[in-house]
Each structure stands twice: as C-alpha cells, then as structure tokens.
Design a protein around this motif. Sequence first.
Motif, short mmCIF file in Angstrom:
data_model
loop_
_atom_site.label_atom_id
_atom_site.label_comp_id
_atom_site.label_asym_id
_atom_site.label_seq_id
_atom_site.Cartn_x
_atom_site.Cartn_y
_atom_site.Cartn_z
N ARG A 198 -0.64 0.36 -5.79
CA ARG A 198 -0.66 0.41 -4.33
C ARG A 198 -1.43 1.63 -3.82
O ARG A 198 -2.11 1.57 -2.79
CB ARG A 198 0.78 0.41 -3.80
N HIS A 199 -1.31 2.71 -4.54
CA HIS A 199 -2.08 3.91 -4.19
C HIS A 199 -3.58 3.63 -4.39
O HIS A 199 -4.41 4.04 -3.57
CB HIS A 199 -1.62 5.06 -5.08
N GLN A 247 -1.26 13.83 -4.44
CA GLN A 247 -2.34 13.94 -5.45
C GLN A 247 -1.75 14.20 -6.85
O GLN A 247 -2.11 13.53 -7.81
CB GLN A 247 -3.28 15.08 -5.03
N THR A 287 -4.94 1.63 -1.59
CA THR A 287 -5.12 2.48 -0.41
C THR A 287 -6.35 3.37 -0.59
O THR A 287 -7.08 3.63 0.38
CB THR A 287 -3.84 3.31 -0.17
N GLU A 288 -6.58 3.82 -1.82
CA GLU A 288 -7.79 4.59 -2.10
C GLU A 288 -9.06 3.78 -1.80
O GLU A 288 -10.06 4.31 -1.33
CB GLU A 288 -7.82 5.03 -3.58
N ALA A 312 -0.08 11.08 -8.21
CA ALA A 312 -1.08 10.11 -8.64
C ALA A 312 -1.66 10.50 -9.99
O ALA A 312 -1.81 9.67 -10.90
CB ALA A 312 -2.19 10.00 -7.59
N LEU A 353 1.23 3.11 -8.50
CA LEU A 353 -0.16 3.53 -8.71
C LEU A 353 -1.12 2.46 -8.21
O LEU A 353 -2.14 2.77 -7.58
CB LEU A 353 -0.39 3.82 -10.20
N THR A 363 0.86 -1.17 0.00
CA THR A 363 0.00 0.00 0.00
C THR A 363 0.90 1.22 0.00
O THR A 363 2.06 1.16 0.41
CB THR A 363 -0.92 0.03 1.23
N GLU A 364 0.37 2.32 -0.46
CA GLU A 364 1.21 3.51 -0.62
C GLU A 364 0.27 4.70 -0.80
O GLU A 364 -0.82 4.56 -1.34
CB GLU A 364 2.07 3.31 -1.88
N VAL A 365 0.70 5.84 -0.33
CA VAL A 365 -0.08 7.05 -0.58
C VAL A 365 0.76 8.01 -1.40
O VAL A 365 1.75 8.55 -0.92
CB VAL A 365 -0.53 7.71 0.74
N LEU A 366 0.35 8.19 -2.63
CA LEU A 366 1.03 9.16 -3.50
C LEU A 366 0.45 10.54 -3.25
O LEU A 366 -0.74 10.68 -2.91
CB LEU A 366 0.82 8.78 -4.97
#
Lengths: 471, 471, 471
Positions: free
Chosen positions: C288-289, C263, C292-293, C266, C286, C258-261
């Motif tokens: 993984r983002h 905005q 997480t989304e 992304a 992307l 999981t990952e948070v890019l």
Amino acid sequence: MSEPALELHPDRLLPPEPGVRDIARRLYASVQDLPIISPHGHVPPSWIADDIHFDDPTSLLITPDHYVNRLLHAHGVELSTLGVNQQDFGADQRREAFRALCANWHVFRGTPVRYWFEHTFAEVFGITVAPSAATADRIYDEIAAALPTPDYSVRSLYRRFGIEVMATTDDPCDDLHWHQRLIDDPTWEGRVLPAFRPDRYLEPARPDWNADVDRLGEISGVDTATWPGWVAAMEERRAYFKAHGATSTDHSHADAGTEVLAQQEAERIYLAARAGTATAAECTALRRHMVTEQARMACEDGLTMTIHPAVARNHDPEAFGTYGADVGGDIPHAVEFTRALQPLLQRYGNHPNFTFVVFTMDETVYNRELGPLAGYYRSVYVGAPWWFIDAPETIARFRENVTISAGLLKTSGFIDDTRAFCSIPARHDMNRRLDAGYLARLVATHRLTEDEALGGMYDTVVTCPRKAFKL
Amino acid sequence: MSEPALELHPDRLLPPEPGVRDIARRLYASVQDLPIISPHGHVPPSWIADDIHFDDPTSLLITPDHYVNRLLHAHGVELSTLGVNQQDFGADQRREAFRALCANWHVFRGTPVRYWFEHTFAEVFGITVAPSAATADRIYDEIAAALPTPDYSVRSLYRRFGIEVMATTDDPCDDLHWHQRLIDDPTWEGRVLPAFRPDRYLEPARPDWNADVDRLGEISGVDTATWPGWVAAMEERRAYFKAHGATSTDHSHADAGTEVLAQQEAERIYLAARAGTATAAECTALRRHMVTEQARMACEDGLTMTIHPAVARNHDPEAFGTYGADVGGDIPHAVEFTRALQPLLQRYGNHPNFTFVVFTMDETVYNRELGPLAGYYRSVYVGAPWWFIDAPETIARFRENVTISAGLLKTSGFIDDTRAFCSIPARHDMNRRLDAGYLARLVATHRLTEDEALGGMYDTVVTCPRKAFKL
Amino acid sequence: MSEPALELHPDRLLPPEPGVRDIARRLYASVQDLPIISPHGHVPPSWIADDIHFDDPTSLLITPDHYVNRLLHAHGVELSTLGVNQQDFGADQRREAFRALCANWHVFRGTPVRYWFEHTFAEVFGITVAPSAATADRIYDEIAAALPTPDYSVRSLYRRFGIEVMATTDDPCDDLHWHQRLIDDPTWEGRVLPAFRPDRYLEPARPDWNADVDRLGEISGVDTATWPGWVAAMEERRAYFKAHGATSTDHSHADAGTEVLAQQEAERIYLAARAGTATAAECTALRRHMVTEQARMACEDGLTMTIHPAVARNHDPEAFGTYGADVGGDIPHAVEFTRALQPLLQRYGNHPNFTFVVFTMDETVYNRELGPLAGYYRSVYVGAPWWFIDAPETIARFRENVTISAGLLKTSGFIDDTRAFCSIPARHDMNRRLDAGYLARLVATHRLTEDEALGGMYDTVVTCPRKAFKL
C-alpha cells in the motif's frame, strides 16, 4: 449566434413515453401546488426571525452550498474564490465567484444541482438566459437587483414557496431564542420548528466531548458528571426542544451501531470517558449505547428519531483545516443496518410511540435492509434519498426498491436537507415529478388504478411526512 | 360512488412503450399456457396426499403467508389478529383477519403481494370487486363458499394451475410417508417431490444440534457418534430422499462460507461439538466443512444443491418467542460469495455431476459475483430472485445483471418458494411477463431476433428449471 | 427453412421509445465516425510493429479472449478445445474450436460478447449469416480467406478502425523495443503507446517478488537492495516509459488500500521483505505504501495513474495450473474506496499534476464512493465500466450514477481493455450508442438542451479520454 435561453419545460423529469407521460402529468398536477412540508433542513432560524434580505447572489446561491462548491472545486476553482470561510469577501470577489459558476455551467450537466439552479433562476428570479461566461454579469445583476425588494425577503419567499412547515437543525444547548421570537411574533403565520441534533454529545472519542458535556450540564441545569446526569440532561434538553415545537431529533455517526450496555457498564465507561481514560472500543460502545438511549427517550417523549450514518467527514484534512467542516470533503461509504440496528429495534422497534426514520447515502440497502425493516417494524420509516443520491435516477430507484417490501406509506416523504433556501421549491418539485413518474409506470403496467395512484401521490406529499414527523 | 372493480389487464407488467409491448405480448403468449415447474417451495405434501379442502379464506391466504402478515404488522395489526400461531382461531376471528387485510389493502400498493392477491382473487376465485373495508365480507363469503366445492380441492387446483412438478421442503429425518402415499396413489397423476433440507444438522452451534444429530443417527440407522458416522448418516438420508424422488437439497446458513478441513481436524471438532466443548469458531468451521461435504455428496448422488444464505433470522426476538419462526422477523443482510465459495468450487465447481444453484436476497452480487461465477464454473446456476426481491423491478434487473456475464441458460428458472398455494400461478405468470419484457427490450434494441427471444422464453420457462433441477 | 441472417440494425442499442430514439440517433450520428482513442488495452505492440496477419479465425477471435472462452467453458467446452495454452494446435483443431463457438452461439444471447461478435463478423469480415453449427465452416472459411489479404494486416485494420491512439500494457522491465521500432518506422503514422504496469514489483508477498525486484535493479541500473533503491529504480523505469511515449501507469491489487509509512518503517519492512522475513501484514502495508509512492511519482512525472482493484485472480487453481493466468478464472468481489484511498488522496488528491483514474467491477461504488470522490478531488476521474460490467445495462447505469455527483467531465472516456483486436471498434461503437441513449433521455426529460447533449457526446468521446490520459 443567439444566446441559449433558460426555459423550464412543463414536462421536465416526467417519463418520456407519451402514454406514461400523460398519466404522470395528471398525477403531478394533482400535487403540484400543494404546500411544502420540509421536516429536515439547515436554514438558520435567524433568517426568518429577522426576515432578512440576502446580501448578494453569491452568498445566497454559491458560498453556503457544498453541492455547488464541491464540483467547482473538482474542476480547479479554489474554495476561497467561492467565498468559503472568507472573512472579507468584497463585491468584486462575489461577482467573480458568480462568474466562476456561470463559466463552469457545463460541468453541471446531468447533475441535480443544475436542475435546481435552473428552477431557482427561472422561477424565483425570472432569469431567461442560460448561465455562461457571457451572461454571468447580467444574471448576477438581475438577481442582485431583486434581492433588496420586498418580494425577496425571506418571509416573502417562504410564503411564495408555499412552505407549510419547515424544521431547522439545532444544537441541544441552543436556547432557541430565534424560534421563540417567531412564536412570539404576531405578524408571523408560518411554522419553523427546531430539531434536536445532539451528535457532538454522543461521541466520547471527540476531543471536545468533555467540554461539550460540561456545557450541556450547565445549560440543562443537570450535573453531567455521571451517566444518569447525562441522561437527565438530555431528557431536559429534549423536553425544552419539544416545548419549542420540535418534533424530531437527528443523528449522524460513523456507523449505524446500536447497543445496550448494562447500567453499571454504562456508568463505568462514562466515568472513564469523562476522565479521558476510556479506550476507543469503549467510546464506540458508549456512543452506541447513547444512541439507543435516545430511542428510549423517543418512546417516552414521542420525538421522531432520524439517523443518517456512514459518511467519512472531512476526508480532505487540508481543506478542513483551511475551510472548516461541511464544504465538500465528506464522502459516503457502505453502511450496514440489519445487524447494527437489531439491539435498538428488538427493544423499541414496535413501540407505539416510537417513529424511526432511517436515511442512507448507500442505496444498496433500500431493498436489502431498509425496505424489509420498515416492512416489518412499526417504528421504521425509510428516509428519502438525500445528499449524494438526491438525484432523479436514484430517487426513482428508491421508490422501486423500497415499495416492493415496505409499500409507499412506510417512507418519510421528501426531505430537502438543504442550506440553499431558494432551492427548496425546486427540490420538492423534482421529487413530486419523480413520484408521479414512478406511480404512472405502475398505472401504465396495470399494477395500480389511476385513482389509487392519485391517492399514492397525496400520500407521498402529505400523508407520509406528516405521519413520519408527527406534523 | 361505484365500487372499484378488480380486473386483470391482459398487458399487466408488460413494457408500456407500444413498440416493445407488442413484441412482449407475442413472447409472453408463447409461454403463457405452459405447465408450471416449481422446483422449490413450502407446500405441505399432506395437502396433496389427502387432497384437502382449505378451511377458510384467512387460513388459506393470510395466516401462513409472511409476506402478508409482516406488512400488516408494520401497520399496527397484531400477528395474533391474523391468526399466527393461534390455537383456537374461530370463525369470527378469521373473518376479522380478512377484514384487516381488506381495510389495509392500500398499504400493499406497489408491492408484489398486491399483484399476487389480485391474480389469486380474480383468476382463482372469480372476485370482481377490489378489496376494501366495504367489500371484505363479500369477498370472504365468495371465497368461503367456493372452498368446499370439488373444484377447490388441492388436487383440483393443482391441475387447474397446470403444475407439472412441485417440490416440497423436508427434514432429513422425515420418513416421507406423504410422498410415498402419493407415489402409491393410482388416482394421482401429478408429481410432488421431496427436497432435502438439512440445515439444523449442519449447525453445531445450535442448542438442539446434539439431539438432532442423535435422532439423525436413529433414523438413518448409522451411529452418528463420530464424524464418519455423520457423513454416512447424511449419505443414507440423501439416498432415501433420492429414492423417493428428490432431485435437490437446500441450504441456508448465516453466510455462504465453505471450507475443507483435514479429515483429522474435522473429526476432532466434530467430537468436541458433540461433547459441547467446541468453540464458536470451531462450530463455524465445522458447519462450513459440512456444507462442502454436501457438495461432495452431490457430485456422487447427483442431487442439485441450492443455497440461499445471509438473512438474519428472528430479528425480533419477542415476536419469535410469541409466534415462532418464519413470521416476518427475518431481515436480509449483505452477502459475499466470491471468496466464501472458493474452497467448495475449486474442488467441485466443474464436476460433471454437480449442479449448484445460488440464491441471494442481496442483488448487488448478481453482476459482481454470481454472474461471473456462473459464467465460468460449470456447476453454478444463478437462482431466481426471491423472498424480498421477488418483485417486478428486481426480477427485471436480475435478468439484466446476470445475463451479461452468464447468459440466460446458467439461471435456475423461476422459483416460487411459497407457502401460499393459491399464489403459485400468479408468481409464475408474473415472472413470464417480466422475462417477456426483458427479452422484448433486447429485440427492440436489436440485440436479439424475435425468433431467438422466443427460444429464450422457452428456455427460461422450461429448459432452465429442468436442467438446473434435473427434472 | 432459410438460414437466419446476420444484420446490424442501424438503431441497435438506441432507446426503443421513438421520441427518445430520434434524439439519440442525432447524438450518435455526431460522433459515429470520430476516431477511436484507446488509452488502455492489451494488444501486443509486436503485432503493429511487424504488421502481422492473423493466422486463423480461432487464434484471432477465440483463444485469446477470456470473455469468450469462460462462457463456453461454463457450458462444458474444454479450454484446451479452444486452444488455450496449447503448444500444437493444428488446423483441424482450430476449425473445431470455431465450430464449438458457433454451435454454442445461443449461450451468448444477451451478452455483450454476442454484440461484439456480430459487429466484428458483419463489419470487419462481411459475414451475412448468423453463426450456428450449420454455418460454422462457411464463416470460418470466409474469415480465413480474408485474413491473408492486404486489407487484413493489423495496420490496415488499425487504419480502417479509425484508431487515433492506442496504449499497450507493459512490464517495467520491458525495453519497449517494439514501441521503439514503431517510433523509428517512417511508414507508420499511427500512435501506439506503452503503459507502465508494475504490479508484480509492488507485491512483496508474491513468491517471485525478490527475483523480480533483482531484475528491476539490473534493468534500471539502480541497486534495489534498499528501499531508496526500489524508489529510484521505479522512477528510472517510469522516466524510460515516458520517454517512449507512455502517458499512464496501471495498477491492480487485491484491494484499493493506500498507506503512508514513515521512511524508516518503509525501509525496515522493505529489507525484511527482501530477506524473506516480512509478515503478511507487513507485506500488505508495504504494498500500500508502494502504491502511494506511485502516486507521489505521478505528481512529479505527470503520468496518469489508473487502478482497478478487487478481483480474485485464478479462482480455479486447477485451471490456472493447466492453462495459466487470464483465462477466465478471475471473479470480482466487493471493493471499498472511500477509506482505502484516503491516505493517498489527502496527500495528492488535489495536486495539479496528478490524474487518477479509478476503475471498478463493483458498480455499487459509482454513486456511493467514486462519484463523490471525483466530484470533489481534482485528480480523480471515474473509469468507464469494464471487464464484467462492460455491458449495455451497466454502462447506462454508470452514466446515471456517476454524473449525478461528478458530472460527465470527471470520467475517463471509454476504455476497451481488450485482447481482441477486432472487437475494438465494436466496443467503442457500443459505448457511443449508449452514451447517446443516456444523453437523449436527459434531453427527452428536459434536463439538457440537444445542443448541450451534442457537446456532452463530444466530451465523452474526445475531451474525456484526452484529458484523463493526457493525450
């Protein structure tokens, strides 16, 4: 409906098959009343020095115990409700925290926490009803009433628990004045030893590292501006601890990596780290070199070295920000020892003065890596299962998996590793019962005679911890 | 005090619960006396060819057995004391080595070594007292007295052990003259087969690789200057081994990696490796390609391919320097098969002529990777637990973890893999008892009928090794 | 010789030790007849909507069940012989496939498939002889005769099996018209819910991803040309599923990352991926983002999120080419959760509206990673063992390893995950028996009272799945 009683069955945790249980009963009985040797734990030495009385059931049994508060947190109880990191936590709040525990008693079914609590409630406080929302206040009041009485001072409990020796965990810069007070106290016949825990000084990547190393220099009286200074300061503090009775040092880093840098390279990286210019890779290399240096020092001063790597600390940064470290947001991950420890072991692994106890929260390494390492290298002892795997099921497997290649004698003896003082006898008793079950199965399958199993019981309870921790 | 006796209980290793044990007894009895099939081991063929008598108890039971000397080493006994790699090791020293074993008998409690020794002492030599410092000389003398007698020649023991077939492990350049002598010997009715172990020729990164490959060319009569030459030389040697009775090849590298290089790329890297200019990555790629080539050859010549990767060899370089390889300094590490074997299996995994036995010292792969692979690919058989995990506890779990996805029949049958000739019956007997226990539990939990379990017993002892090793 | 009978023993799978078995019998009896809650599976909703009758024993029991056809394939039976991906598969061929199963009945000894089949044959179809070459036709004919009768329509079986609720697995672009027909059907009193399975839209590296995302845009009526469009389209489809009764979404990717890019990042990568210019690393980031989304959306819409990563799909490309996906060529590999899930959990792990069920085929993570995560984070529930580890041995260990740190209540309840409709009761019954055995051992070792164990049984069968899947 009558209230469920709290009773400790004399056969608890012994194998249920009657033939095996009979053997296990005899094996357990042979060690049941032997003194407790606790070579690694987190009880503050000030408690013993001041012979304190605990304030109340919650601050004794709940707030400081991350085993308890993490599972309550998982079920929606706020850590603040349990008193974690609260400045003013009044009598009503303490009672509410205890109610939260009792109302959630069912969530602990099958956990070792539940087992330890039952033992603590019944054996230490004489409670006879099972915790529940209905009985929470009564149990709270009974314990609260006992705590100020003479039988419940820390030293009274220490004696009642039959503790022979207990180690604390201490910062290298600690002046060990609490331990000194105990040494100087003619009324104190127990043995509470410091243990050297230098992690923070071995992590050049930590933001506070530079300040910590400065302080290490001040306390040790050795200039830590250079790498030889760091080494000399460490040696000074180890000697100081040893002079105050320490027999071991403890180390926990992100991995088990060890490495030997060339002297020049170590000096270069150390200076860069002190200047704040070392790269992440250099910081890691230096940390691994520092760990290996601790092993080198251990060969010289004879302090047992223990490691327990591979846990992601403060996994939940928000809780860490609010409540600080050690409150449940630590999660283990896989660990590798065979290659990671090779640089250290090829130098010191068979040194006659070196004792190296390796702990893990990843039980897959027991028969794959740690048993084989301890079954070959003279220094290596496999540490007892702890933290997330200090449960009946995993403790039983630990013996099965380590003994096959390392035997019983290359293990550490039981380690309680606890902040929960009153759970110490419960934890050691659990382990004795499980070792009895393990050895009883060997007898029942005709792999050992019962006499040999009796010898094995004594070894696990007495011989192993004494040898592994030089007690 | 009377001396502890050495007795083998008829129910040893069977499940202790009486109901399950009754079933297990019947299952075990059905295979107890069946011949031993030993498709992989390390007994020198010269022993059988010359029908030697063993010199003395120590050189028979201690010196060559790394299971024994590694644990004694861990407890402070020098490998030299045990005769490891000693040129002149006299009668007194041999006796001292045996005393070291007996005086340290307790350190083996709970290990499989202890179990095998007990079986060997009692069944092979008729010893009736437990080893100890007090009994060491007596046991030594009894065994020493037996060794020169006709009943204790290697062939006599081979017959007494009920060995039906036994494979040795041999270098591709070996001319197999010992095996030839056995073939030519009209007085020899046994079956001792070579096995092809070409590891050294598949490791371009090894310092001796170039010289080894030169020699391979000489022996095979094929010029190994080029990649096609290496392939042809290998094929020649495999054919030679097959002509001398071999049914399998064995492979052990640092990992389980397989890879298919384009022909041109293989040729390019091979030439670079021969010229000493290949990079480490190229050497690894070429090794993996060579392993995959062995599988391709196996599809053609039908030799079973076995692999057992992922052990850090000679972990202790000082001991390696002093005592050489295979004396205890080998430590397993984690292994990955699913992705590593994919290139090989996508080509040959379902080939009707290919049999691929995969061994591991990392038991986590049994239900995660090897069971699923063997439960899908036709060629794949899961190898029996060996080396560090050939113990009762791990053997039992092997069955539990592999059977659920691959069944009983996609396993190798028991492999003793031993240098310790006299332990062969002990090891096979151990496994039969454990398989009986496993199947008895399936019967006791009503997952199999007892008739089916009897069939399963026969399969594990006879059907599986015959099929997996084409015997 | 009389033919072996097929009989289901009432104590099957219960612990064999009589004392423990007695307790387990009572625990099992308390839940034996409770309705089945099946929150994740692969039964097509059309079957229920149309209340179909199954055509024949083979297309019901063999062809669609990869558990069955993979092991038969491993033993040399062609997948085509079993009807896999065959356009015209006539009556004779179906009978031949069934004969192949029965003739190979012995290869399933010790597997869960065998257990489920026995239950299905005996309980669902009243078969009383064990499968074999000799009985294949008779069993085939008995089942074939039953299938067209009213008692064997899907709805009749659904009622007879005591299913309370069952989820299907559906593509986000599905219009869920089968589910709508069930909602609109006044004669249907059951509960068949869709589940949202968006994997294909979260894998920018897939060749079909662009086309899939185009279609997602069309179906949702939201332009997916931009990253906000993708998010909005997903939200629209999740809302659509929720409106049709869905309570969960399911996700399976190569790893648990999981990952948070940021905005902007992304958006940039999304556009590059849509343009076909994103790198492999960007596609992974992307994905993984996006995962997480989905967790972020779950906090908002309350759909339970389930993940089951780390299986190498279509390991055998030739079989994939010939027979398509999901026919046995999927092999698990090791998985890491502690670090992989940290980015997701630090944001949403304790969100009051988030429920996150984590499944694994790698059981080493149960006590090392998943138990500790579920024992701390409020959202995390440990999913029941499935796929390759849904066997008695591994299910028992799952409880042992997860309960110690997460308790019973932070688990998902049993998941059958099956395409084999008739095996649903067998699978749930298996699990109830094993949980009874687990809890009986806790009672027999005096860790729980029997009343508490009865409560635990109810929790695992009813409380857990209802809570974890919001049913």
